[in-house]
Enzyme design. Sequence first.
Site, PDB file in Angstrom:
ATOM      1  N   GLY A  70      68.453-104.898  32.942  1.00 43.18           N
ATOM      2  CA  GLY A  70      67.623-104.452  31.858  1.00 43.18           C
ATOM      3  C   GLY A  70      68.340-103.616  31.109  1.00 43.18           C
ATOM      4  N   THR A  71      68.668-102.249  31.670  1.00 39.13           N
ATOM      5  CA  THR A  71      69.518-101.293  30.996  1.00 39.13           C
ATOM      6  C   THR A  71      70.305-101.873  30.174  1.00 39.13           C
ATOM      7  OG1 THR A  71      69.136 -99.738  32.804  1.00 39.13           O
ATOM      8  CG2 THR A  71      70.798 -99.228  31.640  1.00 39.13           C
ATOM      9  N   ASN A 151      56.499 -98.917  33.322  1.00 37.39           N
ATOM     10  CA  ASN A 151      56.948 -98.920  34.945  1.00 37.39           C
ATOM     11  C   ASN A 151      56.308 -97.897  35.838  1.00 37.39           C
ATOM     12  OD1 ASN A 151      58.735 -97.351  32.826  1.00 37.39           O
ATOM     13  ND2 ASN A 151      59.849 -96.726  34.907  1.00 37.39           N
ATOM     14  N   GLN A 179      59.343-105.085  33.639  1.00 36.91           N
ATOM     15  CA  GLN A 179      58.122-105.125  34.561  1.00 36.91           C
ATOM     16  C   GLN A 179      57.153-106.476  34.562  1.00 36.91           C
ATOM     17  OE1 GLN A 179      57.682-103.318  37.376  1.00 36.91           O
ATOM     18  NE2 GLN A 179      59.421-101.657  36.822  1.00 36.91           N
ATOM     19  N   SER A 199      65.216-107.860  34.015  1.00 34.88           N
ATOM     20  CA  SER A 199      66.106-107.626  35.083  1.00 34.88           C
ATOM     21  C   SER A 199      65.774-108.313  36.456  1.00 34.88           C
ATOM     22  CB  SER A 199      66.191-106.152  35.555  1.00 34.88           C
ATOM     23  OG  SER A 199      67.333-105.625  36.151  1.00 34.88           O
ATOM     24  N   ALA A 200      66.583-109.113  37.115  1.00 32.92           N
ATOM     25  CA  ALA A 200      66.229-110.004  38.051  1.00 32.92           C
ATOM     26  C   ALA A 200      65.578-109.134  39.399  1.00 32.92           C
ATOM     27  CB  ALA A 200      67.488-110.852  38.501  1.00 32.92           C
ATOM     28  N   HIS A 201      66.298-108.068  39.562  1.00 36.79           N
ATOM     29  CA  HIS A 201      65.633-107.420  40.755  1.00 36.79           C
ATOM     30  C   HIS A 201      64.216-106.994  40.875  1.00 36.79           C
ATOM     31  CE1 HIS A 201      65.996-103.153  40.050  1.00 36.79           C
ATOM     32  NE2 HIS A 201      66.762-103.608  39.029  1.00 36.79           N
ATOM     33  N   THR A 237      83.457-112.336  32.342  1.00 32.18           N
ATOM     34  CA  THR A 237      83.168-113.474  33.147  1.00 32.18           C
ATOM     35  C   THR A 237      81.951-113.269  33.888  1.00 32.18           C
ATOM     36  OG1 THR A 237      85.484-113.710  33.981  1.00 32.18           O
ATOM     37  CG2 THR A 237      83.911-114.804  35.134  1.00 32.18           C
ATOM     38  N   CYS A 327      64.395 -94.224  38.302  1.00 31.67           N
ATOM     39  CA  CYS A 327      65.512 -93.704  37.625  1.00 31.67           C
ATOM     40  C   CYS A 327      65.322 -92.316  37.760  1.00 31.67           C
ATOM     41  CB  CYS A 327      65.636 -94.313  36.148  1.00 31.67           C
ATOM     42  SG  CYS A 327      66.203 -95.936  36.093  1.00 31.67           S
TER      43      CYS A 327
END
Length: 380
Positions: A70-71, A151, A179, A199-201, A237, A327
């Site tokens: 996301g960042t 968040n 989120q 963001s996947a995590h 890549t 963060c």
Amino acid sequence: MHKIYLDNAATTPLTDEVIAAMVDSMKTFGNPSSTHSFGQEAKTLIENVRRLIAEALKVSPGEIIFTSCGTESNNMIIKSCVRNLGVERIITSPMEHKCVAETIQEMKNKDKVEVVYLRPDKNGDIPLDKLEEVLKSSDKKTLVSLMHANNEIGNLLDIEKVAEICRENGALFHSDTVQTVAHLDLDFSKIPLDFASCSAHKFHGPKGAGFAFIRKSSGLKPLITGGGQERSLRAGTENVSGIVGMGKALERGLEKMKEYVAHIQEIKRYAIDEIKAAIPNVQFNGHSADMEKSLYTLVNLRLPFFEPMIGMKLDMKGIAVSQGSACSSGASKPSMVMMMLLDDEEMKTTTPLRISFSHSTTKADIDALVVALKEIAAGR
């Protein structure tokens, strides 16, 4: 020691299905940019995920650009809006994630962009009437950047309304949806926003994989150059196994969304009730205790005593929580969100704590947290 994880807003554990999908994808070792069969097998894997994400958000596959997180997505969108789309003014909030706040500050310092901050009210809500007023006050090309769900306190923004206000006033709209993707049912065909990040995590996918939604024909240009990958918007890549893991996590999250939402909402209600009963005078920050106005995956409370080492003390008892966003962990001063919501006296006499849940969180986990909090309070 049995360990309990209650910091899912920072990151979520990978499921066995995601790990298996990632491991299997590593056998497809070709470079997705190669034209031979090895490369095209890898290309097929990432394009399948792109189509999955596009179908979930009701957009075109060409509007999904894979990034590392996301960042990166937020940086790319905001910087390119200024440097390539001619944005002269950004309207935002002091409650945004640091990657948005610091990027906007850089645009102000280096690119001389005007920045207007919409000050939230005492509950952390952004005044949309003020947004409309500010938009009408100038003819400068404007980007509005406001997150969908905070968040730290979980407050939800009415992004449909914000998108409509922006469109009516000729402004671009970017929302950090890190989120909320895979946690809420989002339909970008009905929400006229221009840009979003993910963001996947945050939904049981791997770290190092994310995407940006970029509305077709936006004119955005890349920050990372050196290749034609990702519609020439993000050279390098692609992280094939990370993208596959993100796709599997999203697929699982969408399939199980109704079940997961019901379970996590029950856990959140239980946590609020049990903490209220165990800790007299506990308060909840923002709308985090309101099931309608906040994200169901977290609650942000304020303990009625000052204990700056609360996170470490809970960790020593095997319980992982957060005193702020990931963060800002380890910082010596409170987060900007808490500074906006709490006065000086509250800062000195109370302790904010963010607890965030997943589908694997149990009531027994909450019981253990409550016992630990009571022990810490009693030992002071």
